[in-house]
Design an enzyme around this catalytic site. Structure first.
Site, PDB file in Angstrom:
ATOM      1  N   HIS A  88      31.626 -60.637  46.653  1.00 51.13           N
ATOM      2  CA  HIS A  88      31.832 -59.787  47.823  1.00 51.13           C
ATOM      3  C   HIS A  88      32.330 -58.437  47.299  1.00 51.13           C
ATOM      4  O   HIS A  88      33.410 -58.355  46.710  1.00 51.13           O
ATOM      5  CB  HIS A  88      32.841 -60.426  48.778  1.00 51.13           C
ATOM      6  CG  HIS A  88      32.362 -61.746  49.306  1.00 51.13           C
ATOM      7  ND1 HIS A  88      33.154 -62.866  49.372  1.00 51.13           N
ATOM      8  CD2 HIS A  88      31.145 -62.109  49.775  1.00 51.13           C
ATOM      9  CE1 HIS A  88      32.436 -63.874  49.874  1.00 51.13           C
ATOM     10  NE2 HIS A  88      31.222 -63.434  50.127  1.00 51.13           N
TER      11      HIS A  88
ATOM     12  N   GLU B  13      35.970 -56.749  47.527  1.00 52.97           N
ATOM     13  CA  GLU B  13      37.159 -57.510  47.105  1.00 52.97           C
ATOM     14  C   GLU B  13      37.577 -56.987  45.734  1.00 52.97           C
ATOM     15  O   GLU B  13      37.291 -57.572  44.688  1.00 52.97           O
ATOM     16  CB  GLU B  13      36.849 -59.004  47.134  1.00 52.97           C
ATOM     17  CG  GLU B  13      36.504 -59.406  48.571  1.00 52.97           C
ATOM     18  CD  GLU B  13      36.086 -60.861  48.736  1.00 52.97           C
ATOM     19  OE1 GLU B  13      35.787 -61.232  49.881  1.00 52.97           O
ATOM     20  OE2 GLU B  13      36.065 -61.616  47.751  1.00 52.97           O
TER      21      GLU B  13
ATOM     22  N   HIS C 280      38.180 -63.911  44.290  1.00 51.35           N
ATOM     23  CA  HIS C 280      37.996 -63.228  45.580  1.00 51.35           C
ATOM     24  C   HIS C 280      39.335 -62.747  46.137  1.00 51.35           C
ATOM     25  O   HIS C 280      40.396 -63.189  45.699  1.00 51.35           O
ATOM     26  CB  HIS C 280      37.402 -64.203  46.614  1.00 51.35           C
ATOM     27  CG  HIS C 280      36.008 -64.629  46.327  1.00 51.35           C
ATOM     28  ND1 HIS C 280      34.940 -64.250  47.107  1.00 51.35           N
ATOM     29  CD2 HIS C 280      35.501 -65.401  45.336  1.00 51.35           C
ATOM     30  CE1 HIS C 280      33.830 -64.773  46.605  1.00 51.35           C
ATOM     31  NE2 HIS C 280      34.135 -65.486  45.534  1.00 51.35           N
TER      32      HIS C 280
ATOM     33  N   GLU D 192      41.086 -67.466  45.951  1.00 52.65           N
ATOM     34  CA  GLU D 192      41.436 -66.440  46.946  1.00 52.65           C
ATOM     35  C   GLU D 192      42.809 -65.924  46.537  1.00 52.65           C
ATOM     36  O   GLU D 192      43.801 -66.649  46.593  1.00 52.65           O
ATOM     37  CB  GLU D 192      41.470 -67.039  48.357  1.00 52.65           C
ATOM     38  CG  GLU D 192      40.106 -67.477  48.875  1.00 52.65           C
ATOM     39  CD  GLU D 192      39.174 -66.313  49.228  1.00 52.65           C
ATOM     40  OE1 GLU D 192      39.617 -65.148  49.211  1.00 52.65           O
ATOM     41  OE2 GLU D 192      37.987 -66.581  49.504  1.00 52.65           O
TER      42      GLU D 192
HETATM   43 ZN   LIG Z   1      35.084 -63.232  48.864  1.00 52.55          ZN
END
Ligand SMILES: [Zn+2]
Length: 337
Positions: free
Chosen positions: A62, A65, A159, A223
């Protein structure tokens, strides 16, 4: 940094070459390690000593990020300058250069739904679809070329999240039949202040699923905190993962951590938007891992209600705005030790 010139680093080079073919570039570092720029945003380091580990570090699946992208780019610079020495094989990937350039999550398609061959079922003229196919091939080659000394494969796909989380950092461990999370991996996560792990119970098309299912790696989607634009990150909040990656790469001892503090969660119920009259009773911006007591009303559709059962449950990835028939969130339970 001659390797990326005229750009100054891995981020700059990757963004500048998003739409140009990149010539493979090779060099030997002062400690004898071999480094090869394989493609835009794909660089491999091989130590000149027997490596026991093949490590894949990816970020930017992504594109907005940014904190992990900055951490990885800095780490690559430190490896190239010799400030950090290399004891294991490493493949670094900045996955989505187009989304990075535009500071967007993705351009056409969410890349983290395109792996495990899912790209074959999408429009192959789209950049992110082609890129997912290419990244699978680079990773497959990286593992296929490993020397016999390698005993383990490890993949961290890093991420950050838009949504707030009651637990600042968490790891998602992909589903592989009959597999349990090893103690050794818990210790590594704990050393990076990641003490919450969501154990997936069905297969997915994420990058970390690809490396664990297809290549038998210990893989995690990490994350690591909140989404911020390039340059606006407080990288101190990410020092845990930075130290972990540097220690694993240089083969240093990690500060002693215990697996004891790790809390594992499993999906207890999948919330589905069952019809147009389906109603979600939590705030739309409920943080991930918010805890709900037994009996709490979570969702209802006509006479059907979803209430928290006899032990507390935790919401993750709530998204009541989905289409009818799609997943609107997951209700988790904590795994008992
Ligand atoms: Zn992500």
């Amino acid at each position: 940094m001659f390797f990326f010139s005229p750009q100054k680093d891995f981020i700059g080079h990757t963004i500048a070459h998003a739409d140009e073919p990149v010539q493979a570039k090779h060099s030997t570092l002062t400690d004898g390690a071999e480094v090869t720029l394989l493609d835009c945003g794909v660089i491999r380091f091989e130590p000149n000593t027997a490596s026991k580990l093949s490590l894949v570090i990816s970020c930017g699946v992504h594109g907005n990020e940014t904190a992990p992208i900055e951490i990885v780019s800095r780490l690559v610079s430190d490896l190239l300058s010799g400030e950090v020495t290399i004891a294991v094989r490493v493949l670094f990937i900045l996955a989505n250069p187009w989304a990075m350039a535009e500071d967007r999550r993705f351009v056409d398609l969410n890349m983290n739904r395109l792996f495990c061959g899912q790209w074959q079922h999408e429009d192959l003229s789209l950049k992110e679809v082609k890129r997912a196919a290419g990244l699978e091939a680079y990773v497959a080659n990286f593992f296929a070329e490993e020397p016999v000394t390698v005993e383990q494969r490890l993949h961290y796909d890093c991420h950050t999240a838009i949504r707030a989380s009651a637990r600042e950092r968490f790891a998602v461990y992909p589903f592989v039949h009959d597999r349990l999370l090893p103690e050794q991996q818990k210790v590594l996560l704990a050393s990076a202040d990641i003490t919450t792990v969501l154990l997936q119970q069905e297969s997915a098309n994420t990058f970390s699923s690809f490396t664990s299912v297809k290549h038998d790696a210990q893989s995690f989607t990490l994350e690591l905190g909140k989404v911020m634009p390039f340059g606006a990150n407080d990288l101190l909040r990410f020092s845990g993962i930075d130290l972990l990656l540097r220690a694993v790469i240089s083969g240093e001892e990690l500060p002693s951590s215990s697996a004891e503090g790790i809390e594992e969660f499993v999906v207890h119920h999948t919330l589905e938007k069952s019809s147009e009259s389906w109603k979600f009773h939590l705030p739309d911006n409920a943080p991930n891992f918010s805890e709900y007591a037994p009996g709490s009303l979570i969702a209802e559709d006509g006479s059907a209600q979803y209430l928290v059962g006899e032990e507390p449950e935790y919401i993750v990835f709530p998204n009541p705005g989905v289409k009818v028939g799609e997943r609107a969130g997951l209700m988790l339970r904590k795994l008992r030790k």
